[in-house]
Design a protein around this motif. Structure first.
Motif, PDB file in Angstrom:
ATOM      1  N   GLU A  16     -27.588 -21.120  34.177  1.00 40.64           N
ATOM      2  CA  GLU A  16     -26.390 -20.279  34.156  1.00 40.64           C
ATOM      3  C   GLU A  16     -25.603 -20.471  32.859  1.00 40.64           C
ATOM      4  O   GLU A  16     -25.078 -19.508  32.302  1.00 40.64           O
ATOM      5  CB  GLU A  16     -25.508 -20.583  35.369  1.00 40.64           C
ATOM      6  CG  GLU A  16     -26.130 -20.148  36.672  1.00 40.64           C
ATOM      7  CD  GLU A  16     -25.410 -20.672  37.894  1.00 40.64           C
ATOM      8  OE1 GLU A  16     -25.513 -20.023  38.948  1.00 40.64           O
ATOM      9  OE2 GLU A  16     -24.738 -21.729  37.813  1.00 40.64           O
ATOM     10  N   VAL A  17     -25.546 -21.715  32.367  1.00 40.88           N
ATOM     11  CA  VAL A  17     -24.877 -21.973  31.086  1.00 40.88           C
ATOM     12  C   VAL A  17     -25.635 -21.263  29.968  1.00 40.88           C
ATOM     13  O   VAL A  17     -25.029 -20.615  29.112  1.00 40.88           O
ATOM     14  CB  VAL A  17     -24.783 -23.493  30.805  1.00 40.88           C
ATOM     15  CG1 VAL A  17     -24.270 -23.755  29.400  1.00 40.88           C
ATOM     16  CG2 VAL A  17     -23.884 -24.163  31.835  1.00 40.88           C
ATOM     17  N   ALA A  18     -26.959 -21.370  29.982  1.00 33.73           N
ATOM     18  CA  ALA A  18     -27.769 -20.709  28.951  1.00 33.73           C
ATOM     19  C   ALA A  18     -27.573 -19.199  28.994  1.00 33.73           C
ATOM     20  O   ALA A  18     -27.447 -18.552  27.946  1.00 33.73           O
ATOM     21  CB  ALA A  18     -29.246 -21.065  29.138  1.00 33.73           C
ATOM     22  N   ASP A  19     -27.522 -18.631  30.193  1.00 34.92           N
ATOM     23  CA  ASP A  19     -27.293 -17.188  30.314  1.00 34.92           C
ATOM     24  C   ASP A  19     -25.928 -16.803  29.745  1.00 34.92           C
ATOM     25  O   ASP A  19     -25.798 -15.797  29.058  1.00 34.92           O
ATOM     26  CB  ASP A  19     -27.382 -16.748  31.776  1.00 34.92           C
ATOM     27  CG  ASP A  19     -28.800 -16.803  32.324  1.00 34.92           C
ATOM     28  OD1 ASP A  19     -29.743 -16.884  31.503  1.00 34.92           O
ATOM     29  OD2 ASP A  19     -28.953 -16.781  33.557  1.00 34.92           O
ATOM     30  N   GLU A  20     -24.929 -17.608  30.036  1.00 29.71           N
ATOM     31  CA  GLU A  20     -23.582 -17.305  29.546  1.00 29.71           C
ATOM     32  C   GLU A  20     -23.482 -17.436  28.025  1.00 29.71           C
ATOM     33  O   GLU A  20     -22.806 -16.649  27.374  1.00 29.71           O
ATOM     34  CB  GLU A  20     -22.559 -18.218  30.216  1.00 29.71           C
ATOM     35  CG  GLU A  20     -21.156 -17.796  29.926  1.00 29.71           C
ATOM     36  CD  GLU A  20     -20.168 -18.319  30.932  1.00 29.71           C
ATOM     37  OE1 GLU A  20     -19.061 -18.659  30.505  1.00 29.71           O
ATOM     38  OE2 GLU A  20     -20.496 -18.392  32.126  1.00 29.71           O
ATOM     39  N   LEU A  21     -24.156 -18.437  27.473  1.00 34.99           N
ATOM     40  CA  LEU A  21     -24.125 -18.638  26.018  1.00 34.99           C
ATOM     41  C   LEU A  21     -25.160 -17.772  25.301  1.00 34.99           C
ATOM     42  O   LEU A  21     -25.211 -17.758  24.069  1.00 34.99           O
ATOM     43  CB  LEU A  21     -24.382 -20.111  25.683  1.00 34.99           C
ATOM     44  CG  LEU A  21     -23.332 -21.103  26.179  1.00 34.99           C
ATOM     45  CD1 LEU A  21     -23.758 -22.523  25.824  1.00 34.99           C
ATOM     46  CD2 LEU A  21     -21.968 -20.788  25.611  1.00 34.99           C
ATOM     47  N   ARG A  22     -26.009 -17.102  26.072  1.00 36.36           N
ATOM     48  CA  ARG A  22     -27.077 -16.261  25.523  1.00 36.36           C
ATOM     49  C   ARG A  22     -28.012 -17.044  24.602  1.00 36.36           C
ATOM     50  O   ARG A  22     -28.273 -16.660  23.459  1.00 36.36           O
ATOM     51  CB  ARG A  22     -26.499 -15.044  24.818  1.00 36.36           C
ATOM     52  CG  ARG A  22     -25.769 -14.150  25.782  1.00 36.36           C
ATOM     53  CD  ARG A  22     -25.294 -12.902  25.150  1.00 36.36           C
ATOM     54  NE  ARG A  22     -24.622 -12.102  26.172  1.00 36.36           N
ATOM     55  CZ  ARG A  22     -23.835 -11.090  25.911  1.00 36.36           C
ATOM     56  NH1 ARG A  22     -23.616 -10.731  24.669  1.00 36.36           N
ATOM     57  NH2 ARG A  22     -23.266 -10.436  26.877  1.00 36.36           N
ATOM     58  N   CYS A  23     -28.459 -18.171  25.136  1.00 38.64           N
ATOM     59  CA  CYS A  23     -29.437 -18.990  24.416  1.00 38.64           C
ATOM     60  C   CYS A  23     -30.429 -19.529  25.447  1.00 38.64           C
ATOM     61  O   CYS A  23     -30.319 -19.243  26.633  1.00 38.64           O
ATOM     62  CB  CYS A  23     -28.736 -20.119  23.656  1.00 38.64           C
ATOM     63  SG  CYS A  23     -27.929 -21.333  24.710  1.00 38.64           S
ATOM     64  N   SER A  24     -31.364 -20.318  25.002  1.00 38.08           N
ATOM     65  CA  SER A  24     -32.368 -20.854  25.924  1.00 38.08           C
ATOM     66  C   SER A  24     -31.841 -22.099  26.641  1.00 38.08           C
ATOM     67  O   SER A  24     -30.908 -22.757  26.188  1.00 38.08           O
ATOM     68  CB  SER A  24     -33.654 -21.210  25.166  1.00 38.08           C
ATOM     69  OG  SER A  24     -33.423 -22.329  24.333  1.00 38.08           O
ATOM     70  N   LYS A  25     -32.472 -22.406  27.746  1.00 36.49           N
ATOM     71  CA  LYS A  25     -32.134 -23.606  28.504  1.00 36.49           C
ATOM     72  C   LYS A  25     -32.444 -24.853  27.664  1.00 36.49           C
ATOM     73  O   LYS A  25     -31.696 -25.838  27.707  1.00 36.49           O
ATOM     74  CB  LYS A  25     -32.928 -23.611  29.803  1.00 36.49           C
ATOM     75  CG  LYS A  25     -32.597 -24.717  30.737  1.00 36.49           C
ATOM     76  CD  LYS A  25     -33.391 -24.570  32.029  1.00 36.49           C
ATOM     77  CE  LYS A  25     -33.464 -25.869  32.779  1.00 36.49           C
ATOM     78  NZ  LYS A  25     -34.330 -25.803  33.941  1.00 36.49           N
ATOM     79  N   ALA A  26     -33.503 -24.810  26.880  1.00 39.70           N
ATOM     80  CA  ALA A  26     -33.864 -25.930  26.003  1.00 39.70           C
ATOM     81  C   ALA A  26     -32.770 -26.186  24.965  1.00 39.70           C
ATOM     82  O   ALA A  26     -32.447 -27.339  24.658  1.00 39.70           O
ATOM     83  CB  ALA A  26     -35.196 -25.664  25.323  1.00 39.70           C
ATOM     84  N   HIS A  27     -32.187 -25.113  24.440  1.00 40.24           N
ATOM     85  CA  HIS A  27     -31.119 -25.269  23.459  1.00 40.24           C
ATOM     86  C   HIS A  27     -29.880 -25.891  24.111  1.00 40.24           C
ATOM     87  O   HIS A  27     -29.226 -26.750  23.514  1.00 40.24           O
ATOM     88  CB  HIS A  27     -30.769 -23.927  22.818  1.00 40.24           C
ATOM     89  CG  HIS A  27     -29.854 -24.045  21.641  1.00 40.24           C
ATOM     90  ND1 HIS A  27     -30.196 -24.715  20.495  1.00 40.24           N
ATOM     91  CD2 HIS A  27     -28.580 -23.599  21.453  1.00 40.24           C
ATOM     92  CE1 HIS A  27     -29.184 -24.663  19.639  1.00 40.24           C
ATOM     93  NE2 HIS A  27     -28.195 -23.995  20.208  1.00 40.24           N
ATOM     94  N   VAL A  28     -29.591 -25.497  25.347  1.00 42.63           N
ATOM     95  CA  VAL A  28     -28.472 -26.108  26.077  1.00 42.63           C
ATOM     96  C   VAL A  28     -28.735 -27.599  26.268  1.00 42.63           C
ATOM     97  O   VAL A  28     -27.833 -28.424  26.079  1.00 42.63           O
ATOM     98  CB  VAL A  28     -28.248 -25.398  27.437  1.00 42.63           C
ATOM     99  CG1 VAL A  28     -27.243 -26.158  28.291  1.00 42.63           C
ATOM    100  CG2 VAL A  28     -27.783 -23.969  27.231  1.00 42.63           C
ATOM    101  N   CYS A  29     -29.960 -27.968  26.608  1.00 46.42           N
ATOM    102  CA  CYS A  29     -30.314 -29.390  26.751  1.00 46.42           C
ATOM    103  C   CYS A  29     -30.117 -30.134  25.438  1.00 46.42           C
ATOM    104  O   CYS A  29     -29.616 -31.271  25.427  1.00 46.42           O
ATOM    105  CB  CYS A  29     -31.751 -29.545  27.238  1.00 46.42           C
ATOM    106  SG  CYS A  29     -31.979 -29.081  28.957  1.00 46.42           S
ATOM    107  N   ASN A  30     -30.501 -29.520  24.325  1.00 48.48           N
ATOM    108  CA  ASN A  30     -30.298 -30.156  23.018  1.00 48.48           C
ATOM    109  C   ASN A  30     -28.816 -30.342  22.718  1.00 48.48           C
ATOM    110  O   ASN A  30     -28.412 -31.366  22.165  1.00 48.48           O
ATOM    111  CB  ASN A  30     -30.960 -29.329  21.912  1.00 48.48           C
ATOM    112  CG  ASN A  30     -32.464 -29.437  21.947  1.00 48.48           C
ATOM    113  OD1 ASN A  30     -33.021 -30.415  22.442  1.00 48.48           O
ATOM    114  ND2 ASN A  30     -33.137 -28.423  21.440  1.00 48.48           N
TER     115      ASN A  30
END
Length: 96
Positions: free
Chosen positions: A40-54
Motif C-alpha cells: 500500500e505504501v508502494a502504491d501510494e508513493l508510485r514505486c516498487s515494494k523493493a524500493h520501499v524496502c530499500n
C-alpha cells in the motif's frame, strides 16, 4: 454502525448457539486506514515494494529511513509516520 448478530449453526437438524458476534465497522475501517502494508505504501508513493524496502533499511542515500512497526517479520507503516516522513522529504527538496 455497530452490528450485534446471533450466530447459529445447524447441526443434526438442531440449531446450535455459537455466540454473540459484535462488529464495529467504523473501528475496523479506522484501523485499516491507520496502518499500511508495504504494498500500500508502494502504491501510494508510485514505486516498487523493493524500493520501499530499500528506503526503510536506509539504502537510498538521498532519503531518510522510513519509520516502520515490526510485527515479527512483517513490516507495517503507520499513516501518521508516512505523512511525517513525506513532510521531511519535501522540506529536504525545498532546502536544496
Amino acid at each position: 454502525m455497530i452490528e450485534l448478530r446471533l450466530e447459529m449453526q445447524q447441526e443434526n437438524g438442531r440449531g446450535i448457539y455459537r455466540g454473540l458476534i459484535r462488529r464495529d465497522d467504523r473501528a475496523s475501517l479506522d484501523f485499516q486506514t491507520q496502518v499500511l502494508t508495504l504494498k500500500e505504501v508502494a502504491d501510494e508513493l508510485r514505486c516498487s515494494k523493493a524500493h520501499v524496502c530499500n528506503i526503510i533499511h536506509g539504502k537510498v542515500p538521498t532519503l531518510p529511513a522510513m519509520p516502520v512497526v515490526r510485527l515479527g517479520r512483517r513490516l507495517i507503516v503507520r499513516r501518521e509516520a508516512l505523512d511525517g516522513w513525506l513532510a521531511v522529504v519535501e522540506r529536504q527538496i525545498t532546502v536544496r
